[in-house]
Design an enzyme around this catalytic site. Structure first.
Site, PDB file in Angstrom:
ATOM      1  N   LYS A 172       0.848  -1.194   0.000  1.00  0.00           N
ATOM      2  CA  LYS A 172       0.000   0.000   0.000  1.00  0.00           C
ATOM      3  C   LYS A 172       0.882   1.242   0.000  1.00  0.00           C
ATOM      4  O   LYS A 172       1.588   1.521   0.958  1.00  0.00           O
ATOM      5  CB  LYS A 172      -0.910   0.052   1.228  1.00  0.00           C
ATOM      6  CG  LYS A 172      -1.959   1.149   1.056  1.00  0.00           C
ATOM      7  CD  LYS A 172      -2.575   1.602   2.354  1.00  0.00           C
ATOM      8  CE  LYS A 172      -1.884   2.771   2.989  1.00  0.00           C
ATOM      9  NZ  LYS A 172      -1.867   4.019   2.209  1.00  0.00           N
ATOM     10  N   GLU A 175      -1.681   7.403   0.042  1.00  0.00           N
ATOM     11  CA  GLU A 175      -2.834   7.773  -0.801  1.00  0.00           C
ATOM     12  C   GLU A 175      -2.533   8.973  -1.688  1.00  0.00           C
ATOM     13  O   GLU A 175      -3.159   9.154  -2.726  1.00  0.00           O
ATOM     14  CB  GLU A 175      -4.037   8.088   0.091  1.00  0.00           C
ATOM     15  CG  GLU A 175      -3.784   9.240   1.060  1.00  0.00           C
ATOM     16  CD  GLU A 175      -4.812   9.324   2.173  1.00  0.00           C
ATOM     17  OE1 GLU A 175      -5.932   8.871   1.964  1.00  0.00           O
ATOM     18  OE2 GLU A 175      -4.473   9.845   3.240  1.00  0.00           O
ATOM     19  N   GLY A 225       7.288   5.276   7.632  1.00  0.00           N
ATOM     20  CA  GLY A 225       6.428   6.446   7.803  1.00  0.00           C
ATOM     21  C   GLY A 225       6.725   7.120   9.122  1.00  0.00           C
ATOM     22  O   GLY A 225       7.817   6.993   9.671  1.00  0.00           O
ATOM     23  N   GLY A 226       5.736   7.824   9.637  1.00  0.00           N
ATOM     24  CA  GLY A 226       5.944   8.641  10.826  1.00  0.00           C
ATOM     25  C   GLY A 226       5.861   7.852  12.132  1.00  0.00           C
ATOM     26  O   GLY A 226       5.337   6.733  12.176  1.00  0.00           O
ATOM     27  N   THR A 229       2.253   6.862  13.498  1.00  0.00           N
ATOM     28  CA  THR A 229       1.670   5.731  12.779  1.00  0.00           C
ATOM     29  C   THR A 229       2.418   4.441  13.130  1.00  0.00           C
ATOM     30  O   THR A 229       1.803   3.382  13.292  1.00  0.00           O
ATOM     31  CB  THR A 229       1.734   5.964  11.254  1.00  0.00           C
ATOM     32  OG1 THR A 229       1.383   7.307  10.969  1.00  0.00           O
ATOM     33  CG2 THR A 229       0.808   5.034  10.512  1.00  0.00           C
ATOM     34  N   GLY A 230       3.726   4.543  13.240  1.00  0.00           N
ATOM     35  CA  GLY A 230       4.527   3.368  13.590  1.00  0.00           C
ATOM     36  C   GLY A 230       4.099   2.776  14.927  1.00  0.00           C
ATOM     37  O   GLY A 230       3.982   1.549  15.072  1.00  0.00           O
ATOM     38  N   GLU A 247      10.466   1.636   9.841  1.00  0.00           N
ATOM     39  CA  GLU A 247      11.441   2.668   9.442  1.00  0.00           C
ATOM     40  C   GLU A 247      10.761   4.004   9.665  1.00  0.00           C
ATOM     41  O   GLU A 247       9.893   4.405   8.893  1.00  0.00           O
ATOM     42  CB  GLU A 247      11.812   2.502   7.961  1.00  0.00           C
ATOM     43  CG  GLU A 247      12.574   1.238   7.636  1.00  0.00           C
ATOM     44  CD  GLU A 247      13.982   1.236   8.200  1.00  0.00           C
ATOM     45  OE1 GLU A 247      14.544   2.323   8.443  1.00  0.00           O
ATOM     46  OE2 GLU A 247      14.520   0.132   8.418  1.00  0.00           O
ATOM     47  N   CYS A 281      13.721  11.505   5.407  1.00  0.00           N
ATOM     48  CA  CYS A 281      13.818  11.001   6.780  1.00  0.00           C
ATOM     49  C   CYS A 281      15.190  11.268   7.381  1.00  0.00           C
ATOM     50  O   CYS A 281      15.319  11.504   8.570  1.00  0.00           O
ATOM     51  CB  CYS A 281      13.491   9.521   6.821  1.00  0.00           C
ATOM     52  SG  CYS A 281      14.476   8.559   5.669  1.00  0.00           S
ATOM     53  N   GLU A 382      10.642  16.182  14.563  1.00  0.00           N
ATOM     54  CA  GLU A 382      10.870  16.113  13.117  1.00  0.00           C
ATOM     55  C   GLU A 382       9.888  17.064  12.419  1.00  0.00           C
ATOM     56  O   GLU A 382       8.678  16.877  12.494  1.00  0.00           O
ATOM     57  CB  GLU A 382      10.631  14.683  12.620  1.00  0.00           C
ATOM     58  CG  GLU A 382      10.946  14.518  11.141  1.00  0.00           C
ATOM     59  CD  GLU A 382      10.594  13.128  10.616  1.00  0.00           C
ATOM     60  OE1 GLU A 382       9.532  12.600  10.979  1.00  0.00           O
ATOM     61  OE2 GLU A 382      11.393  12.580   9.840  1.00  0.00           O
TER      62      GLU A 382
HETATM   63  P1  NAP Z   1       2.658   8.420   7.674  1.00  0.00           P
HETATM   64  O1  NAP Z   1       1.593   9.435   7.753  1.00  0.00           O
HETATM   65  O2  NAP Z   1       3.011   7.676   8.892  1.00  0.00           O
HETATM   66  O3  NAP Z   1       2.213   7.437   6.499  1.00  0.00           O
HETATM   67  C1  NAP Z   1       3.054   6.412   6.000  1.00  0.00           C
HETATM   68  C2  NAP Z   1       2.199   5.346   5.367  1.00  0.00           C
HETATM   69  O4  NAP Z   1       1.383   4.751   6.384  1.00  0.00           O
HETATM   70  C3  NAP Z   1       1.241   5.874   4.301  1.00  0.00           C
HETATM   71  O5  NAP Z   1       1.066   4.894   3.303  1.00  0.00           O
HETATM   72  C4  NAP Z   1      -0.046   6.050   5.102  1.00  0.00           C
HETATM   73  O6  NAP Z   1      -1.178   6.023   4.284  1.00  0.00           O
HETATM   74  C5  NAP Z   1       0.021   4.834   6.007  1.00  0.00           C
HETATM   75  N1  NAP Z   1      -0.781   4.925   7.214  1.00  0.00           N
HETATM   76  C6  NAP Z   1      -1.246   6.026   7.842  1.00  0.00           C
HETATM   77  N2  NAP Z   1      -1.960   5.678   8.934  1.00  0.00           N
HETATM   78  C7  NAP Z   1      -1.945   4.327   9.006  1.00  0.00           C
HETATM   79  C8  NAP Z   1      -2.489   3.362   9.911  1.00  0.00           C
HETATM   80  N3  NAP Z   1      -3.190   3.725  10.983  1.00  0.00           N
HETATM   81  N4  NAP Z   1      -2.248   2.059   9.673  1.00  0.00           N
HETATM   82  C9  NAP Z   1      -1.511   1.667   8.615  1.00  0.00           C
HETATM   83  N5  NAP Z   1      -0.987   2.528   7.703  1.00  0.00           N
HETATM   84  C10 NAP Z   1      -1.186   3.845   7.906  1.00  0.00           C
HETATM   85  O7  NAP Z   1       4.020   9.021   7.156  1.00  0.00           O
HETATM   86  P2  NAP Z   1       4.231   9.973   5.923  1.00  0.00           P
HETATM   87  O8  NAP Z   1       3.801  11.331   6.364  1.00  0.00           O
HETATM   88  O9  NAP Z   1       3.626   9.378   4.697  1.00  0.00           O
HETATM   89  O10 NAP Z   1       5.808   9.880   5.735  1.00  0.00           O
HETATM   90  C11 NAP Z   1       6.674  10.732   6.382  1.00  0.00           C
HETATM   91  C12 NAP Z   1       7.363  10.026   7.526  1.00  0.00           C
HETATM   92  O11 NAP Z   1       8.034   8.884   7.028  1.00  0.00           O
HETATM   93  C13 NAP Z   1       8.418  10.888   8.167  1.00  0.00           C
HETATM   94  O12 NAP Z   1       8.344  10.775   9.549  1.00  0.00           O
HETATM   95  C14 NAP Z   1       9.714  10.285   7.641  1.00  0.00           C
HETATM   96  O13 NAP Z   1      10.832  10.504   8.465  1.00  0.00           O
HETATM   97  C15 NAP Z   1       9.350   8.848   7.548  1.00  0.00           C
HETATM   98  N6  NAP Z   1      10.252   8.150   6.631  1.00  0.00           N
HETATM   99  C16 NAP Z   1      11.185   7.296   7.158  1.00  0.00           C
HETATM  100  C17 NAP Z   1      12.096   6.664   6.321  1.00  0.00           C
HETATM  101  C18 NAP Z   1      13.163   5.744   6.859  1.00  0.00           C
HETATM  102  O14 NAP Z   1      13.846   5.111   6.073  1.00  0.00           O
HETATM  103  N7  NAP Z   1      13.331   5.623   8.167  1.00  0.00           N
HETATM  104  C19 NAP Z   1      12.031   6.890   4.947  1.00  0.00           C
HETATM  105  C20 NAP Z   1      11.061   7.745   4.447  1.00  0.00           C
HETATM  106  C21 NAP Z   1      10.167   8.368   5.311  1.00  0.00           C
HETATM  107  P3  NAP Z   1      -1.809   7.378   3.699  1.00  0.00           P
HETATM  108  O15 NAP Z   1      -0.722   8.303   3.394  1.00  0.00           O
HETATM  109  O16 NAP Z   1      -2.507   6.867   2.500  1.00  0.00           O
HETATM  110  O17 NAP Z   1      -2.730   7.866   4.763  1.00  0.00           O
END
Ligand code: NAP
Length: 488
Positions: A172, A175, A225-226, A229-230, A247, A281, A382
């Site tokens: 997935k 979105e 992701g964030g 959410t993690g 991650e 990130c 962050e």
């Molecule tokens: P996010 O809001 O946590 O979303 C990441 C993914 O999780 C998206 O596909 C999102 O779907 C999905 N998601 C949201 N809520 C969820 C839930 N309750 N259950 C399951 N999946 C869910 O993060 P983001 O804003 O897209 O990404 C930015 C973050 O990613 C930053 O904190 C960044 O540091 C981190 N990141 C980390 C790395 C690494 O390698 N460590 C690399 C890249 C990014 P939707 O978007 O469709 O809602």
């Protein structure tokens, strides 16, 4: 054309949901895509379960699986331009960066193809009458969730090792940036992945993401992701005791000693802070500069930040695009206000550009805050935008203490002309990647992941494959005889 890929078929959603995908450069609609719900998520996981349990894929000779990955690598190179243009439209990043991303995605597929059959486990010495083997097997059904900043790259770090190890998956994307991921899954299909092995669902995290990560038939969840959410995903995985790889975010220190190569350090600090509008990130969003160099360094950094050319990522003159969405820009703007109210000194930026040609996009000027200290939220949290905070330090010990004063621990950099100090500091930094006199390079051969709340597990490198494997011990008695343990 239908956008979900379930059980080897391109299909629409059960309820007919749609979502518009927005170009962040001007707010225009690129196209609409199918928007799945929990029913579609369930269908996809069950397809992946069936494909895994039918066992053909899991027991396919590793070389044959590797051939599919090599083919995906070739197809990605064939379609680089089309995919890169799509990624640019969808994320706002420059075409140059998007092309680099596709090359890196292809490299990830090639790397995992190369190492797929290099470790067949080991034989354990248990004496002449025993054959004892430790082998690695696929985990099973993998739920793979990717973010919007590097949609294709982050997905590939999961998809390639999952396939190499013989798993099936449901992927997935975010979105708001699903388009390049649809293209990649089409290439995986073209490369010959068997029915049900690769599945794609689009939809919101709150519905589809949550349904996938809590699904009882999922064996592993890998999420990028964030932090918030993690945490939610880890909690939901607990009930099913599912393997979970996370991650997450970072607040990455970039430490500049006074004896660093000045021009190289300023130049890389610009990239560390503002590449892809800081939506990285591992962005070096927390700058630490030695006292005697501080003022000169900040002046030079701000002057260069002011010259970054913002614009349409498709324009070759553009050096940086917009933020990914209006909502995300609003979040970054709130952090800029917070920085001001906490007493950080705004050196440059801090608002939207005046250029009317950029007014429909989600732009913000590169922003530098000086006079920051470790107690400020703008220093500890962050921001994920074009905002860098600067702190001063005097000694090596102080630099290390500040750089480690974070709940995160994804990446860090140290800039110095003293080779011994470089190694000493690198050894003491509690971060998953440490760069010396550089920023941002990563290699598919080297593990990537975070200490602390930057995550659990590692992607890339041999560990990045191992994440998708179970380890099994097979013990054979070569001379069976009664044990005599019980006498009766
Ligand atoms: P996010 O809001 O946590 O979303 C990441 C993914 O999780 C998206 O596909 C999102 O779907 C999905 N998601 C949201 N809520 C969820 C839930 N309750 N259950 C399951 N999946 C869910 O993060 P983001 O804003 O897209 O990404 C930015 C973050 O990613 C930053 O904190 C960044 O540091 C981190 N990141 C980390 C790395 C690494 O390698 N460590 C690399 C890249 C990014 P939707 O978007 O469709 O809602």
């Amino acid at each position: 054309m239908a956008d979900l890929f379930i059980d080897g078929e391109w299909t629409g959603t059960a309820a007919g949901g749609r979502r518009e995908v927005i170009n962040p450069f001007d707010g225009s609609v690129i196209r609409s895509v199918d928007e799945a719900d929990a029913t579609d998520a369930d269908r996809a996981v069950r397809a992946a379960r069936h494909a895994f349990d039918s066992a053909d894929w899991a027991y396919t000779p590793t070389r044959r699986r590797a051939d599919i990955l090599y083919r995906v690598h070739e197809l990605l190179l064939r379609d680089t331009e089309e995919i890169a243009r799509t990624e640019t439209q969808d994320t706002g990043k420059t075409l140059t960066e998007a092309r680099t991303d596709v090359a890196d995605v292809a490299a990830a597929f090639r790397y995992f193809a190369e190492i797929a059959d290099k470790d067949a486990g080991r034989v354990v010495d248990a004496g002449p009458d025993v054959l004892s083997r430790v082998v690695h097997e696929p985990v099973g059904v993998c739920v793979l969730i990717a973010p919007w900043n590097y949609p294709l790259l982050q997905a590939s770090w999961k998809v390639a090792p999952a396939l190499a190890a013989g798993n099936t998956f449901v992927l997935k994307p975010s979105e708001i940036t699903p388009l390049s991921t649809i293209m990649m899954v089409r290439l995986i299909e073209e490369a010959g992945a068997p029915r049900g092995v690769a599945n794609l669902v689009l939809g919101s995290g709150a519905t589809v993401g949550a349904a996938l990560t809590a699904h009882p038939e999922a064996d592993l969840v890998s999420f990028t992701g964030g932090l918030a959410t993690g945490r939610a995903i880890m909690a939901s995985a607990a009930s099913g005791v599912r393997t979970t790889a996370l991650e997450l975010g970072g607040k990455n220190p970039n430490v500049i000693f006074a004896d660093a190569d000045f021009d190289a350090a300023v130049d890389h600090t610009l990239e560390a802070s503002f590449l892809h509008q800081g939506q990285v990130c591992s962005a070096g969003s927390r700058l630490l500069v030695q006292d005697s160099l501080h003022d000169r360094f900040v002046t030079a950094l701000a002057a260069r930040a002011d010259r970054i050319r913002l614009g349409d990522g498709r324009d070759p003159d553009t050096e940086s695009g917009p933020l990914s969405s209006a909502e995300h820009r609003a979040k970054v703007e709130a952090y800029i206000e917070l920085g001001r109210s906490e007493g950080a000194r705004l050196v440059t930026g801090g608002h939207r550009p005046d250029d009317p040609g950029l007014s429909r996009g989600f732009f913000l000027l590169p922003t530098v805050f000086a006079d920051c200290d470790r107690t400020m939220r703008i220093v500890q949290e962050e921001v994920f935008g074009p905002v860098v905070t600067v702190e001063r330090f005097r000694t090596e010990d102080e630099a290390v203490a500040l750089a480690n004063d974070t709940r995160y621990g994804l990446a860090a950099a140290v800039w110095t002309g003293d080779a011994s100090r470089a190694q000493r500091v690198a050894n003491r930094l509690r971060h998953g990647t440490v760069w010396i006199n550089d920023f941002h390079p990563y290699l598919p051969q080297a593990e990537w992941g975070g200490f602390g709340q930057s995550g659990v597990g590692r992607e890339l490198g041999p560990t990045g494959l191992r994440e998708y494997q179970e380890t099994k011990h097979i013990y054979q008695n070569l001379r069976p005889a009664p044990s005599g343990w019980f006498k009766g």
